[in-house]
Design a protein around this motif. Structure first.
Motif, PDB file in Angstrom:
ATOM      1  N   ALA A  35      42.223  45.436  33.589  1.00 16.74           N
ATOM      2  CA  ALA A  35      41.653  44.780  34.770  1.00 16.74           C
ATOM      3  C   ALA A  35      42.380  45.224  36.032  1.00 16.74           C
ATOM      4  O   ALA A  35      41.767  45.463  37.088  1.00 16.74           O
ATOM      5  CB  ALA A  35      41.737  43.264  34.598  1.00 16.74           C
ATOM      6  N   THR A  36      43.711  45.359  35.959  1.00 16.17           N
ATOM      7  CA  THR A  36      44.492  45.775  37.149  1.00 16.17           C
ATOM      8  C   THR A  36      44.113  47.191  37.566  1.00 16.17           C
ATOM      9  O   THR A  36      43.921  47.491  38.757  1.00 16.17           O
ATOM     10  CB  THR A  36      45.989  45.695  36.828  1.00 16.17           C
ATOM     11  N   VAL A  37      44.003  48.076  36.573  1.00 15.29           N
ATOM     12  CA  VAL A  37      43.650  49.476  36.883  1.00 15.29           C
ATOM     13  C   VAL A  37      42.253  49.543  37.499  1.00 15.29           C
ATOM     14  O   VAL A  37      42.003  50.309  38.452  1.00 15.29           O
ATOM     15  CB  VAL A  37      43.733  50.324  35.614  1.00 15.29           C
ATOM     16  N   GLY A  43      37.843  49.110  46.777  1.00 14.35           N
ATOM     17  CA  GLY A  43      38.418  48.898  48.105  1.00 14.35           C
ATOM     18  C   GLY A  43      39.048  47.517  48.166  1.00 14.35           C
ATOM     19  O   GLY A  43      38.801  46.649  47.340  1.00 14.35           O
ATOM     20  N   ARG A  44      39.914  47.376  49.232  1.00 16.13           N
ATOM     21  CA  ARG A  44      40.629  46.112  49.343  1.00 16.13           C
ATOM     22  C   ARG A  44      39.675  44.968  49.553  1.00 16.13           C
ATOM     23  O   ARG A  44      39.828  43.911  48.950  1.00 16.13           O
ATOM     24  CB  ARG A  44      41.610  46.201  50.509  1.00 16.13           C
ATOM     25  N   GLU A  45      38.684  45.242  50.386  1.00 14.25           N
ATOM     26  CA  GLU A  45      37.749  44.159  50.668  1.00 14.25           C
ATOM     27  C   GLU A  45      36.901  43.819  49.447  1.00 14.25           C
ATOM     28  O   GLU A  45      36.613  42.677  49.182  1.00 14.25           O
ATOM     29  CB  GLU A  45      36.851  44.568  51.851  1.00 14.25           C
ATOM     30  N   GLN A  46      36.535  44.887  48.734  1.00 15.12           N
ATOM     31  CA  GLN A  46      35.707  44.644  47.541  1.00 15.12           C
ATOM     32  C   GLN A  46      36.518  44.034  46.398  1.00 15.12           C
ATOM     33  O   GLN A  46      36.021  43.243  45.612  1.00 15.12           O
ATOM     34  CB  GLN A  46      35.072  45.978  47.066  1.00 15.12           C
ATOM     35  N   ILE A  51      40.246  39.739  42.521  1.00 17.59           N
ATOM     36  CA  ILE A  51      41.655  39.401  42.316  1.00 17.59           C
ATOM     37  C   ILE A  51      41.850  37.900  42.365  1.00 17.59           C
ATOM     38  O   ILE A  51      42.574  37.296  41.557  1.00 17.59           O
ATOM     39  CB  ILE A  51      42.532  40.109  43.373  1.00 17.59           C
ATOM     40  N   ILE A  52      41.164  37.273  43.365  1.00 12.62           N
ATOM     41  CA  ILE A  52      41.280  35.811  43.502  1.00 12.62           C
ATOM     42  C   ILE A  52      40.730  35.112  42.246  1.00 12.62           C
ATOM     43  O   ILE A  52      41.295  34.142  41.727  1.00 12.62           O
ATOM     44  CB  ILE A  52      40.539  35.334  44.759  1.00 12.62           C
ATOM     45  N   ALA A  53      39.629  35.655  41.690  1.00 15.65           N
ATOM     46  CA  ALA A  53      39.017  35.044  40.479  1.00 15.65           C
ATOM     47  C   ALA A  53      39.947  35.148  39.275  1.00 15.65           C
ATOM     48  O   ALA A  53      40.118  34.194  38.492  1.00 15.65           O
ATOM     49  CB  ALA A  53      37.677  35.708  40.177  1.00 15.65           C
TER      50      ALA A  53
END
Length: 847
Positions: A35-37, A43-46, A51-53
């Motif tokens: 998941a991290t990879v 993109g950061r926005e996408q 990440i929050i979920a």
């Protein structure tokens, strides 16, 4: 809290696997890395929402994990999580515990197991299956344990392990093996327990040796000893007593021997009828004789101890036996006198008891205990009055009072007893001197007179029956002459009168009632055993079969069902078939009357051998071979007070004018005259059973052939033809009764015979001598004044006259004995015209 070293010391060995899953942990780690990879390529926005979920999901899971841990739902894997109370119990137990997996590897062993197996380090621990391989006996036990576990069963073995040193003692272990479960992984794991029982074995061995020593002391004690169980069987006999009696201890056996085989005479009754002490034990001192193996007597004194339950039921007993034989010391004379008295006292055929002023029994002899034991059993203070039937106890009490007041011995009194039925005893009461034991006021002697009383009653009954029989015989003789005259003259008139003529019906009724009266006379003669019988070889099965399919069906009503049961290969008997049929018909008629609403009449025939006859135990019937006919019904039965009188003449339980009272009396007489026996059994409301025992008859070869020919003729049939009653010849008629003589003379004359009449034997003898052989047949009465028929025949034969003779009488009893070797015919009275002429023609045709 104990550290790791302390936990290991308590546990011994614990190689149990953790319950978690390493694969699951690796999967979660790979998923997080993946998941991290994936997020790095966005993109950061996408990527920010994803990440929050993920972080929110991990936070929620963490919170729930904390709550689950706090409530005990989730625990962290580790050694401390399994160190609960159950594990501590196993770790600190005194018995060794080991758990092995399917491959035999020990995954758990407590400290006690390590110590018992000699393991100095947890790595040295070995499973039980590998511990004792050097000893074959122990190895067999281990193998049985292992096989039981593999089969899913628990098993226990005790093994002995020899010491490894020469002077060391062997050790004993109790091994138990069981599977931990029945399914899944636990089914392949075995739990072994190991307990050192060496000290228990040593204690058992010490106790056994002490017991053996005590038994040895008891066996070789100078006194005898035996013990009995609740059933009165001797379970133990010491060697001393066995030696005195000539027994081998091994002969007692596992089941013991009955007390009666050891105690002489009636002494066993004394031991089995001790006055009870509920909830306590009682000791009695008794002087009796024991029976040696060779049958001789051994005088002994018994100290007999028996324990009682709270309800007074006797339990096991223990008895010390002192030898009372002569020993050569100075006390021999006194001992001999005591032994002699004890033998006289206990061997007396009279029951003896000493009683106090209230009749309470102080002491008694063996005969008293045997005769009255059941009457006084269970009473803590048995009374002599309890031995007598309740209705007659007042007589014995009055006798006792009179003796104690007068100080003189009583006269005998015979009283019914409280034990058994129809039991009697003759009692004597003697006062005791005041200087004697204060508890003893009188001595009571009782002599059993039951058999004597029974014989008296039987003799009185026999005398009564004999007197009635003699009277019936004499009455029947005279009455037969009257009936012969009446029936004969009626038959003569019926020959002369046509059926359409006036008076024919009245004459016919006179003849019929005369015949009916003749049947009553035959019943009287049957009871008196004076009826003329014509015995022949019979098969009872054929007789019963013919009756049950014919006449018996008409005798009983349609409501009565007839059941027959024929024994196999029935023996023949010898009897009069007509009289046997009368017996069965009479019993069937009585059964019908006892079942007014219907029921079942059962007739059974069977062979009875000697052993079976003895087993029936019917009074007066000797063991022999019989054919039994049993007639049973399901009627109202016979009252107990009437069953002893049913065979007496004129006794009947039927309503007035519904029975003569001669039926069963005639049955009894016929059976007795046939050499048999008859007995009645009944219970009110359960029907009645009559058993007839007729002796087995062994026929000659000629009789067998004749019976076979008769059966052939019967099977072929025989057409009845009109009987020709005319004839020729000279007949000498000797008859003292005028009416009978006139009828017989007229009947024979009108049929063509020449008749010479004589009023008595002397006149008949003169006519026979005068005619000198011109007479074809002599017809004579038996009982006549001046000279009777048999005497006349002897005189005729002495004169050289060979004329054939036919006697006519009501009965033929004693004729053969009075005329040994003489051939003669017999015509029973009463007879009619047809019977007289037919009998005369038959004799003349045989000339």
């Amino acid at each position: 809290m104990a550290g790791p070293e302390k936990d290991e010391e308590l546990a011994g060995v614990d190689r149990a696997q953790a319950t978690g899953s390493a694969g699951l942990v690796l999967f979660v780690a790979v998923a997080l890395v993946g998941a991290t990879v994936s997020l790095l390529f966005l993109g950061r926005e996408q990527a920010e929402p994803y990440i929050i979920a993920v972080l929110a999901g991990l936070a929620v899971a963490g919170v729930f994990a904390l709550f689950a841990y706090a409530s005990g739902i989730v625990e962290f894997a580790g050694r401390a999580s399994r160190n609960d109370l159950t594990k501590a119990l196993a770790d600190t137990g005194s018995d060794g515990v080991a758990i092995a997996d399917a491959s035999g590897r020990v995954v758990y062993a407590n400290r006690a197991y390590l110590e018992l197996t000699g393991a100095e380090h947890p790595d040295d621990v070995r499973p039980v299956e590998r511990l004792f391989t050097s000893d074959p006996t122990v190895a067999d036990a281990i193998y049985r344990l292992a096989q039981a576990v593999r089969a899913g069963r628990s098993h226990v073995e005790e093994i002995r392990v020899p010491s490894e040193t020469a002077d060391g003692a062997a050790r004993w272990f109790r091994l138990r093996a069981r599977p931990l479960g029945t399914k899944g992984r636990l089914a392949r794991i075995a739990a072994w327990t190991m307990a050192d029982i060496t000290r228990d074995r040593e204690r058992q061995e010490t106790a056994f040796q002490s017991l053996q020593q005590a038994i040895d002391f008891l066996d070789h004690a100078p006194a005898g000893f035996f013990s009995t169980d609740e059933k009165g069987r001797i379970g133990y006999l010491n060697a001393t007593l066995a030696n005195w009696l000539g027994y081998d201890i091994a002969e007692i056996g596992g089941e013991g021997m009955p007390l009666t085989s050891l105690v002489q005479g009636t002494g066993a009754a004394l031991l089995q009828n001790i006055v009870p002490s509920p909830g306590a034990a009682r000791v009695e001192v008794l002087d009796i004789d024991l029976r040696k193996k060779d049958g001789t007597s051994l005088p002994v004194q018994l100290l007999h101890r028996v324990a009682f339950a709270s309800d007074g039921t006797p339990g096991a007993s223990r008895t010390l036996v002192l030898n009372r034989q002569k020993s050569g010391d100075a006390a021999d004379a006194l001992r001999a006198a005591e032994v002699r008295f004890a033998r006289f006292f206990h061997s007396s055929p009279a029951a003896i008891a000493t009683v106090d002023r209230d009749g309470k029994i102080v002491s008694s002899n063996a005969t008293f205990a045997q005769l009255f034991g059941s009457a006084v059993a269970g009473a803590t203070q048995p009374s002599v009055f309890a031995t007598v039937a309740a209705s007659e106890r007042g007589k014995l009490e009055a006798l006792m009072r009179g003796v104690l007041e007068s100080k003189t011995a009583s006269k005998e009194v015979e009283l019914p007893l409280a034990v058994g039925e129809a039991r009697f005893a003759r009692f004597f009461v003697t006062p005791v001197d005041e200087s004697a034991d204060a508890n003893e006021a009188a001595i009571v002697h009782a002599i059993d007179t039951s058999e004597e009383k029974k014989l008296e009653n039987q003799f009185a009954q026999a005398q009564k029956m004999q007197a009635i029989g003699e009277f019936a015989g004499f009455i029947a003789h005279d009455f037969n002459n009257v009936l012969t005259t009446m029936i004969g003259n009626a038959s003569l008139l019926l020959v002369k009168v046509r059926p359409t003529d006036p008076g024919f019906q009245e004459l016919n009724q006179i003849r019929q009632y005369g015949t009916r009266a003749a049947a009553l006379v035959r019943q009287l003669l049957a009871f008196a055993r004076r009826e003329t019988l014509v015995p022949e070889m019979l098969h009872v099965g054929d007789v019963v079969s013919d009756l049950s399919t014919g006449l018996l069906r008409r005798v009983v009503t349609e409501k009565v069902k007839i059941e027959t049961n024929y024994g196999r290969e029935l023996w023949p008997i010898k009897a009069d078939i007509n009289q046997l049929e009368r017996v069965l018909i009479n019993l069937a008629a009585n059964a019908r009357d006892a079942m007014p609403d219907g029921g079942e009449l059962s007739i059974r025939t069977v062979n009875v051998n000697k052993e079976q006859a003895a087993h029936f135990s019917h009074e007066g019937m000797p063991p022999a071979e019989y054919v039994m006919i049993e007639v049973s019904d399901t009627g109202h039965g016979i009252a107990p007070e009437a069953i002893g009188k049913i065979f007496e003449p004129f006794f009947t339980t039927k309503e007035k004018n519904k029975g003569t009272g001669l039926g069963l009396a005639a049955v009894y007489g016929i059976v007795k005259q046939s050499g048999g026996y008859i007995y009645a059994l009944s219970q009110p409301g359960k029907g009645a059973t009559f058993r007839i025992f007729l002796p087995r008859y062994i026929p000659t070869e000629a009789e067998v052939i004749a019976a076979r020919e008769a059966a052939t003729v019967k099977a072929g049939g025989d057409d009845a033809k009109p009987q020709n009653l005319t004839g020729r010849g000279t007949i000498l008629l000797v008859e003292d009764e005028d009416g009978v003589r006139r009828f017989a003379s007229h009947a024979l004359s009108m049929r063509g015979f020449t008749v010479l009449e004589a009023a008595d034997g002397e006149e008949g003898l003169e006519i026979a001598k005068r005619e000198n052989g011109n007479i074809d047949l002599i017809v004579s009465d038996v009982m006549m004044p001046v000279m009777d028929g048999p005497t006349m025949l002897k005189e005729i034969r002495s004169a050289g006259i060979t004329t054939k003779v036919m006697f006519a009488s009501g009965y033929s009893e004693g004729l053969a004995a009075q005329l040994p070797g003489e051939e003669f015919a017999f015509l029973p009275k009463p007879f009619d015209l047809t019977a007289l002429v037919s009998a005369v023609k038959e004799q003349l045709q045989q000339s």
